[in-house]
Design a protein around this motif. Sequence first.
Motif, PDB file in Angstrom:
ATOM      1  N   LEU A 133       0.825  -1.211   0.000  1.00 39.46           N
ATOM      2  CA  LEU A 133       0.000   0.000   0.000  1.00 39.46           C
ATOM      3  C   LEU A 133       0.860   1.262   0.000  1.00 39.46           C
ATOM      4  N   VAL A 134       1.976   1.231   0.719  1.00 44.80           N
ATOM      5  CA  VAL A 134       2.882   2.387   0.696  1.00 44.80           C
ATOM      6  C   VAL A 134       3.431   2.587  -0.719  1.00 44.80           C
ATOM      7  N   ALA A 135       3.796   1.476  -1.375  1.00 45.26           N
ATOM      8  CA  ALA A 135       4.314   1.582  -2.737  1.00 45.26           C
ATOM      9  C   ALA A 135       3.246   2.121  -3.694  1.00 45.26           C
ATOM     10  N   LEU A 179      -5.373   5.226   1.787  1.00 47.00           N
ATOM     11  CA  LEU A 179      -4.500   4.161   1.307  1.00 47.00           C
ATOM     12  C   LEU A 179      -3.112   4.276   1.933  1.00 47.00           C
ATOM     13  N   ALA A 180      -2.547   5.476   1.893  1.00 53.38           N
ATOM     14  CA  ALA A 180      -1.230   5.688   2.492  1.00 53.38           C
ATOM     15  C   ALA A 180      -1.270   5.490   4.002  1.00 53.38           C
ATOM     16  N   GLN A 229       0.383   2.255   8.815  1.00 54.42           N
ATOM     17  CA  GLN A 229       0.053   1.528  10.042  1.00 54.42           C
ATOM     18  C   GLN A 229       0.359   0.042   9.930  1.00 54.42           C
ATOM     19  N   LEU A 230       0.030  -0.563   8.805  1.00 56.45           N
ATOM     20  CA  LEU A 230       0.305  -1.989   8.629  1.00 56.45           C
ATOM     21  C   LEU A 230       1.799  -2.262   8.634  1.00 56.45           C
ATOM     22  N   THR A 231       2.576  -1.398   7.995  1.00 57.83           N
ATOM     23  CA  THR A 231       4.023  -1.580   7.978  1.00 57.83           C
ATOM     24  C   THR A 231       4.598  -1.472   9.384  1.00 57.83           C
ATOM     25  N   LEU A 278      -3.788  -9.643   0.931  1.00 60.70           N
ATOM     26  CA  LEU A 278      -4.471  -8.737   0.018  1.00 60.70           C
ATOM     27  C   LEU A 278      -5.892  -8.395   0.465  1.00 60.70           C
ATOM     28  N   ILE A 279      -6.698  -9.429   0.709  1.00 58.48           N
ATOM     29  CA  ILE A 279      -8.126  -9.225   0.989  1.00 58.48           C
ATOM     30  C   ILE A 279      -8.379  -8.987   2.467  1.00 58.48           C
ATOM     31  N   ASN A 280      -7.906  -9.929   3.291  1.00 61.94           N
ATOM     32  CA  ASN A 280      -8.217  -9.949   4.710  1.00 61.94           C
ATOM     33  C   ASN A 280      -7.561  -8.803   5.474  1.00 61.94           C
TER      34      ASN A 280
END
Length: 316
Positions: A48-50, A174-175, A180-182, A215-217
């Motif tokens: 997502l960052v990319a 998105l960013a 946060q996920l990273t 990807l989805i979850n």
Amino acid sequence: MNRSATVALTALAPVSWGSTYAVASELLPPDRPLFTGVMRALPAGLLLVALSRTLPKGAWWWKSAVLGALNIGAFFPLLFLSAYRLPGGVAAVLGSAGPLFVVGLAALVLGERARLRTVLAAVTGAFGVSMVVLTADAGLDPVGLVAGVVSSASMAAGTVMTKRWGRPEGVGPLAMTGWQLTAGGLIIIPVAALVEGAPPALDGRAFLGYGYMMLINTGIAYWLWFRGIGALTATSVTLLGPLSPLTAAVIGWAALGQTLSPVQLAGMAIAFGATVAGQLFAGRAPVAREVAQSFSPAEQKDRNISMDLSASPVRR
């Protein structure tokens, strides 16, 4: 986009999370929940960052780390610990109590009114979930109970602070989701290495399962979740949480051959009804635009940090 459409899209996040158990039990290596947490969060975050091609600036480096820790880095390990130490669905019940934490924190931090009917909807939803997942042999391990309560509180705090801080000017959900996920995935890595050791060998089924989870979850689901937090009240978003254990029960019945008793069916009806009622009670606030081109930067900042979307914006 109107409020109903925003609520429906946001609801897809907990519905997706309800598939986690089935995917993990059928496709992923057993007894590797922390490694699974890393595989869910870190690749999705980097992707997502990319895609957003946006990195945090200034204070948003530490804010993203804090939000990533609350929503992902602390939440995942504590949730898994609770699930392992609390058989019989007690962990799911503790998780369904998360809306009560959000109602309280939102009142303190965001100024959102803690209406009695909203609290009743949250309590009723948790009661319905308990009818679905609790069994007669449910254990009450103290460590598991503490982990379950803290995991719910962590996610609740992350939800409220995500709403409180909003987003930097010109940065989309998105960013923000990618940051946060990273951060959360990086936090889990040392914990997974210490507790579980080296990564397991992966076969085709595991790659398929992790691909879906990433990807989805996780990637799409958390993007929808954080997008919803930005557009709705924190309370409204969190009241969608019971859809996760309800979806898990439906998948278990439809795909894994599990049975549903009349009590469980009644519990599902109660929890779903409470979820719908909660959206009606949480306020009929106007939905904030993701990109408000008709507003000046200062006005948009006020909208992002509004303490209560159902009332006039309040400046920090």
